[in-house]
Design a protein around this motif. Sequence first.
Motif, mmCIF file in Angstrom:
data_model
loop_
_atom_site.group_PDB
_atom_site.id
_atom_site.type_symbol
_atom_site.label_atom_id
_atom_site.label_comp_id
_atom_site.label_asym_id
_atom_site.label_seq_id
_atom_site.Cartn_x
_atom_site.Cartn_y
_atom_site.Cartn_z
ATOM 1 N N GLY A 32 25.627 4.412 91.858
ATOM 2 C CA GLY A 32 25.691 5.789 91.410
ATOM 3 C C GLY A 32 26.948 6.509 91.805
ATOM 4 N N GLY A 33 27.906 5.773 92.388
ATOM 5 C CA GLY A 33 29.200 6.363 92.663
ATOM 6 C C GLY A 33 29.416 6.811 94.077
ATOM 7 N N GLY A 162 32.306 1.103 87.522
ATOM 8 C CA GLY A 162 32.458 2.533 87.313
ATOM 9 C C GLY A 162 33.127 3.272 88.440
ATOM 10 N N VAL A 163 33.574 2.563 89.473
ATOM 11 C CA VAL A 163 34.269 3.165 90.604
ATOM 12 C C VAL A 163 35.762 2.887 90.469
ATOM 13 N N HIS A 164 36.593 3.886 90.742
ATOM 14 C CA HIS A 164 38.044 3.731 90.679
ATOM 15 C C HIS A 164 38.579 3.507 92.094
ATOM 16 N N THR A 201 34.116 10.751 88.302
ATOM 17 C CA THR A 201 34.470 9.366 88.624
ATOM 18 C C THR A 201 34.442 9.146 90.132
ATOM 19 N N PRO A 202 33.661 8.211 90.646
ATOM 20 C CA PRO A 202 33.702 7.907 92.085
ATOM 21 C C PRO A 202 35.047 7.272 92.442
ATOM 22 N N ILE A 203 35.649 7.735 93.529
ATOM 23 C CA ILE A 203 36.974 7.275 93.956
ATOM 24 C C ILE A 203 36.868 6.647 95.340
ATOM 25 N N VAL A 204 37.463 5.462 95.506
ATOM 26 C CA VAL A 204 37.626 4.846 96.822
ATOM 27 C C VAL A 204 39.118 4.587 97.027
ATOM 28 N N GLY A 236 33.991 14.423 92.628
ATOM 29 C CA GLY A 236 32.728 14.676 93.311
ATOM 30 C C GLY A 236 32.404 13.707 94.422
ATOM 31 N N SER A 237 32.966 12.495 94.375
ATOM 32 C CA SER A 237 32.704 11.486 95.398
ATOM 33 C C SER A 237 34.005 10.760 95.731
ATOM 34 N N VAL A 238 34.498 10.969 96.945
ATOM 35 C CA VAL A 238 35.746 10.343 97.393
ATOM 36 C C VAL A 238 35.501 9.679 98.739
#
Length: 315
Positions: A32-33, A162-164, A201-204, A236-238
């Motif tokens: 889910g990101g 789906g995660v960048h 977009t979830p970012i790592v 929203g998610s980093v």
Amino acid sequence: MRDEDQTYEPSRRQALECMAWAGTGVLWTVSGGVPKSFGLLGTAEAAEAIQGPFTFMQISDSHIGFNKAANPHAIDTLKEGIAKVKALAAKPAFMIHTGDITHLSLASQFDDAAQIIGSAGIETHYVPGEHDLVDDGNGKLYADRYGKGKLGAGWYSFDDHGVHFIGLVNVVNLKAGGLGNLGPEQLAWLADDLKDKSNSTPIVVFAHIPLWTVYADWGWGTDDGAQVLQLLRRFGSVTVLNGHIHQIIQKIEGNMTFHTARSLAFLQPAPGKAPAPGPMVVPADQLRKVLGITRVDVSMGSQPLAITDKTLADN
């Protein structure tokens, strides 16, 4: 980093404090990101945790070639860490190594690291540490092995589930005790890389030196890292992953979760708890309690990042 090893002689209170800071590899799952990490449990708990749609590993600071008193056999502790990865009930999608693969950037050290890490049979993404760029070619040996398809000194991005994911390099021309630096070319690339990504977009992001300032007096931070964080604030998610300081420190700031990983080679002191950073000598029977692997669980939901690490001493 100091060349000579420091001696570890903590009081009970200091020992507890150091244990709170100590840390190494991380297994992450993505669902889910939102990334979530777990220790390498290797049991029913690990099997249950890895059932999420996406897991990956973070390892760091293997320092192959280091052979001083703090750890005369760094190659063996890397082998032990990889053995724990191989023992997982289910394999993660890939691993991330956040730098200092080697200690002196020798071809033989890169070869040894590649053989050991490769034995896990898991795709591994790398960014360099400062110890990986000290060969006569100013990082040519690292680039020859890990630079294909990368930009500049080795920065890049990729997408998975789906995660960048974004690998940054902040160790080029690093001065002893100085802060890391990304530079205008890499920052411009990053802005361009992110411009078409939606806020959901979830970012790592992963790099060697922390992108936020852990302890400026020891160079434990990146002088233009705030510009990276500003580019990421709309998401929203980093999740920001680093190595370099050889111990776990975590921070949550708004929508951003920060995590530094343990070393697979030796411990360093907590910020300000020694005259300078550098390898710390611990009793031989304590070394594996300050080295380890971290498992990361990225769950596609709204939970904050949770970290649980296991040391090499854990069964």
